[in-house]
Structure formats: structure tokens, C-alpha cells
Design a protein around this motif. Structure first.
Motif, mmCIF file in Angstrom:
data_model
loop_
_atom_site.group_PDB
_atom_site.id
_atom_site.type_symbol
_atom_site.label_atom_id
_atom_site.label_comp_id
_atom_site.label_asym_id
_atom_site.label_seq_id
_atom_site.Cartn_x
_atom_site.Cartn_y
_atom_site.Cartn_z
ATOM 1 N N ALA A 225 -87.619 78.451 85.665
ATOM 2 C CA ALA A 225 -88.397 79.218 86.415
ATOM 3 C C ALA A 225 -87.808 79.261 88.039
ATOM 4 O O ALA A 225 -88.142 80.291 88.581
ATOM 5 C CB ALA A 225 -89.872 78.714 86.540
ATOM 6 N N ALA A 226 -87.282 78.354 88.383
ATOM 7 C CA ALA A 226 -86.822 78.376 89.921
ATOM 8 C C ALA A 226 -85.473 78.980 90.130
ATOM 9 O O ALA A 226 -85.201 78.905 91.198
ATOM 10 C CB ALA A 226 -86.789 76.587 90.303
ATOM 11 N N GLN A 227 -84.594 79.220 89.219
ATOM 12 C CA GLN A 227 -83.358 79.650 89.320
ATOM 13 C C GLN A 227 -83.383 80.881 90.239
ATOM 14 O O GLN A 227 -84.156 81.816 89.777
ATOM 15 C CB GLN A 227 -82.630 79.792 88.107
ATOM 16 N N GLY A 228 -82.585 80.958 91.057
ATOM 17 C CA GLY A 228 -82.672 82.316 92.135
ATOM 18 C C GLY A 228 -83.824 82.341 92.903
ATOM 19 O O GLY A 228 -84.018 83.331 93.755
ATOM 20 N N ALA A 229 -84.787 81.376 92.989
ATOM 21 C CA ALA A 229 -86.204 81.445 93.878
ATOM 22 C C ALA A 229 -85.697 80.899 95.343
ATOM 23 O O ALA A 229 -86.526 81.231 96.136
ATOM 24 C CB ALA A 229 -87.115 80.739 93.309
ATOM 25 N N GLY A 230 -84.768 80.106 95.370
ATOM 26 C CA GLY A 230 -84.189 79.782 96.609
ATOM 27 C C GLY A 230 -85.068 78.833 97.367
ATOM 28 O O GLY A 230 -84.960 78.684 98.501
ATOM 29 N N LEU A 231 -85.754 77.818 96.397
ATOM 30 C CA LEU A 231 -86.802 76.951 97.114
ATOM 31 C C LEU A 231 -86.242 75.805 97.627
ATOM 32 O O LEU A 231 -85.095 75.237 96.933
ATOM 33 C CB LEU A 231 -87.872 76.603 96.068
ATOM 34 N N GLY A 232 -86.682 75.019 98.711
ATOM 35 C CA GLY A 232 -86.204 73.622 99.014
ATOM 36 C C GLY A 232 -87.029 72.526 98.668
ATOM 37 O O GLY A 232 -88.280 72.832 98.270
ATOM 38 N N GLY A 233 -86.346 71.284 98.477
ATOM 39 C CA GLY A 233 -87.300 70.292 97.761
ATOM 40 C C GLY A 233 -87.476 68.937 98.660
ATOM 41 O O GLY A 233 -86.988 69.232 99.635
ATOM 42 N N MET A 247 -92.455 59.965 89.641
ATOM 43 C CA MET A 247 -92.131 60.471 90.998
ATOM 44 C C MET A 247 -92.998 61.892 91.364
ATOM 45 O O MET A 247 -93.427 62.470 90.600
ATOM 46 C CB MET A 247 -90.642 61.221 90.557
ATOM 47 N N VAL A 248 -93.037 62.033 92.573
ATOM 48 C CA VAL A 248 -93.999 63.194 93.119
ATOM 49 C C VAL A 248 -92.690 64.001 93.929
ATOM 50 O O VAL A 248 -92.250 63.221 94.924
ATOM 51 C CB VAL A 248 -94.993 62.734 93.823
ATOM 52 N N ALA A 249 -92.699 65.169 93.778
ATOM 53 C CA ALA A 249 -91.793 66.021 94.584
ATOM 54 C C ALA A 249 -92.445 67.414 94.687
ATOM 55 O O ALA A 249 -93.250 67.992 93.992
ATOM 56 C CB ALA A 249 -90.549 66.146 93.974
ATOM 57 N N THR A 250 -92.031 68.150 95.840
ATOM 58 C CA THR A 250 -92.458 69.502 95.900
ATOM 59 C C THR A 250 -91.539 70.497 96.204
ATOM 60 O O THR A 250 -90.229 70.093 96.610
ATOM 61 C CB THR A 250 -93.161 69.789 97.277
ATOM 62 N N TRP A 251 -91.421 71.797 95.641
ATOM 63 C CA TRP A 251 -90.498 72.748 95.879
ATOM 64 C C TRP A 251 -91.165 73.752 96.518
ATOM 65 O O TRP A 251 -92.098 74.344 96.052
ATOM 66 C CB TRP A 251 -89.763 73.142 94.667
ATOM 67 N N SER A 252 -90.789 74.479 97.474
ATOM 68 C CA SER A 252 -91.374 75.717 98.397
ATOM 69 C C SER A 252 -90.351 76.027 99.353
ATOM 70 O O SER A 252 -89.093 75.648 99.558
ATOM 71 C CB SER A 252 -92.358 75.064 99.138
#
Length: 252
Positions: A225-233, A247-252
Motif C-alpha cells: 500500500a505504501a509504495q510510492g506514497a513517500g511516507l516517513g516513519g 513494536m509500534v510505529a507510524t508512517w505519515s
């Protein structure tokens, strides 16, 4: 299009009623999950898709309103995917017909029941919710394709991705001690914290299975889903309090 994602662990012990006297041991993980959901809300999605590991009877789509339960873990607590609140046990309605009948007939797998509890705990009301249970044997290619289909929607989509890393970090872990587990978990933590799509796509499904890492398939759905979305983690939490990598992480 994918606008944000949060990754959270999915042990039923996240729910304090299930953990009972051991509940404080996961307070930090719960707090990190709350922060991660805040990132999803801030992205103002049009829809939230919750993805988590599931056995065969819990796979496939779960519409908003689908019910789950922690009764199998000795706790009289029911949840709904969207629209329910925690704190009081609920008896899920099961109408024989009508617009809610499909949701009422779909039982959430434990991973999505934990997600429903987390969403209710934070009073999620920012977007409609739907769930997707994915099987552990699902190939990386099919997981990635599932993620691509999610991202191909015209609406702004956020993902809540449930799953644990290896269950072999200590002698008392569910999978006993496996010397490969620490390295596997370290790479997963790095990839989630860096929003490294390529690294998640490349996770070894066979090794993940041997290490009892339930999050492998959901993480690869995220990668698709995230490929090409340019999100940072950002990695918000990483620990193995019971010999299982959470683990808990965010991509935005």
C-alpha cells in the motif's frame, strides 16, 4: 491513496481485562498505540482499513460493525469494529436480516478484536472502519498485491496494521529461544521506523514462520500500500516483555 499508517502489536494482553494483574507491564505499549492512532486521526483519512493476522475462518473483509470477543480468553468483553466503547461488556446484536446482518455475522479474529478495542479506547470517530484478516501462509506477492489494491482507491485511506514480531526471544517465549529472533526483530524494527518499503517486501516468509512472527503478512500488505506514497516513519515502541517482539510505529 495511502495517507498514513500505524503499526501496533496484537496480543490480547494489550487489553487490561485480559492481562489482569500483569496489565501494567504493557502500559508503555498501550500509550504508544494511543499516540499512533493520533497520527492516523491527524491525517484526516476518508477510511481506515485495519489489517491483522487471521486463521482461515477469520480471513477476508470485515465490514464496520463486525463483532469480536475476548470470552475465549476468560473475559466477558465484546467489541465492535467501529461504533463501540470499552469499559462495559457488550452483547453483540445479531439481526437475521437488514443492513447490519452482514456485519453481525462476521466474527473478528483476535488481532482485529484487539484493534477494535484500541479504536474504542481512543473513541475513534474520524472515518469509517473496515477490517481485513490475512493468513500467515499468504505469499509476499499476494500480500503486496492486497496492499496495492487498498492504495488504488480514490479515497484517502489510512492503515492500522496489527501484528507481532518473533515469539522466540527468550527461553520462556512461546516459541522457545531461537538465536535468529533478535536479528530478525532488529531488522523489522529498523524497517518500520524508517518506512523502508523494500525491506518489508523482502522479509523472509519462511523465517518469519519459523520464528512465529504473526506480523509478516500484514507488514507486507502495508509495504504494498505504501509504495510510492513517500511516507516517513517513526518507531514509537519496541520491546519483548514476554519473549515476543512488540513494536509500534507510524508512517505519515
Amino acid at each position: 491513496m495511502l495517507v498514513a499508517a500505524a503499526v501496533c502489536p496484537c496480543p490480547p494482553l494489550i487489553v487490561p481485562d485480559v492481562a489482569a494483574g500483569a496489565a501494567p507491564e504493557l502500559d508503555a505499549a498501550r500509550a504508544a498505540c494511543t499516540d499512533a492512532l493520533g497520527v492516523l486521526a491527524a491525517a484526516r483519512p476518508d477510511r481506515l482499513v485495519v489489517v491483522g493476522p487471521a486463521e482461515e475462518d477469520g480471513r477476508g473483509p470485515h465490514p464496520e460493525g463486525s463483532h469480536g470477543s475476548f470470552r475465549g480468553f476468560g473475559v466477558d468483553l465484546d467489541v465492535r469494529l467501529g461504533g463501540n466503547r470499552t469499559g462495559t461488556p457488550q452483547s453483540p446484536a445479531r439481526p437475521a436480516s437488514g443492513p447490519d446482518s452482514e456485519a453481525a455475522g462476521r466474527v473478528l479474529p483476535p488481532s482485529l478484536a484487539v484493534a477494535a478495542w484500541l479504536l474504542a479506547r481512543t473513541d475513534w470517530s474520524d472515518a469509517p472502519v473496515e477490517g481485513l484478516g490475512v493468513g500467515e501462509p499468504l505469499s509476499a506477492e499476494r500480500c503486496i498485491q492486497a496492499g496495492e489494491r487498498i492504495a488504488a482507491r480514490t479515497e484517502r485511506v489510512a492503515l492500522l496494521v496489527m501484528g507481532d514480531s518473533s515469539a522466540c526471544r527468550t527461553l520462556k517465549a512461546p516459541g522457545y529461544l531461537d538465536e535468529r529472533a533478535a536479528g530478525f526483530d532488529a531488522e523489522v524494527a529498523r524497517a518500520l521506523g524508517a518506512a523502508d518499503v523494500a525491506a518489508l517486501k523482502a522479509l523472509d516468509a519462511e523465517l518469519a514462520y519459523e520464528l512465529k512472527a504473526s506480523g509478516r503478512a500484514p507488514w507486507q500488505v502495508l509495504a504494498g500500500a505504501a509504495q510510492g506514497a513517500g511516507l516517513g516513519g517513526a518507531l514509537l515502541y519496541e520491546d519483548a516483555p514476554y519473549g515476543v517482539g512488540y513494536m509500534v510505529a507510524t508512517w505519515s
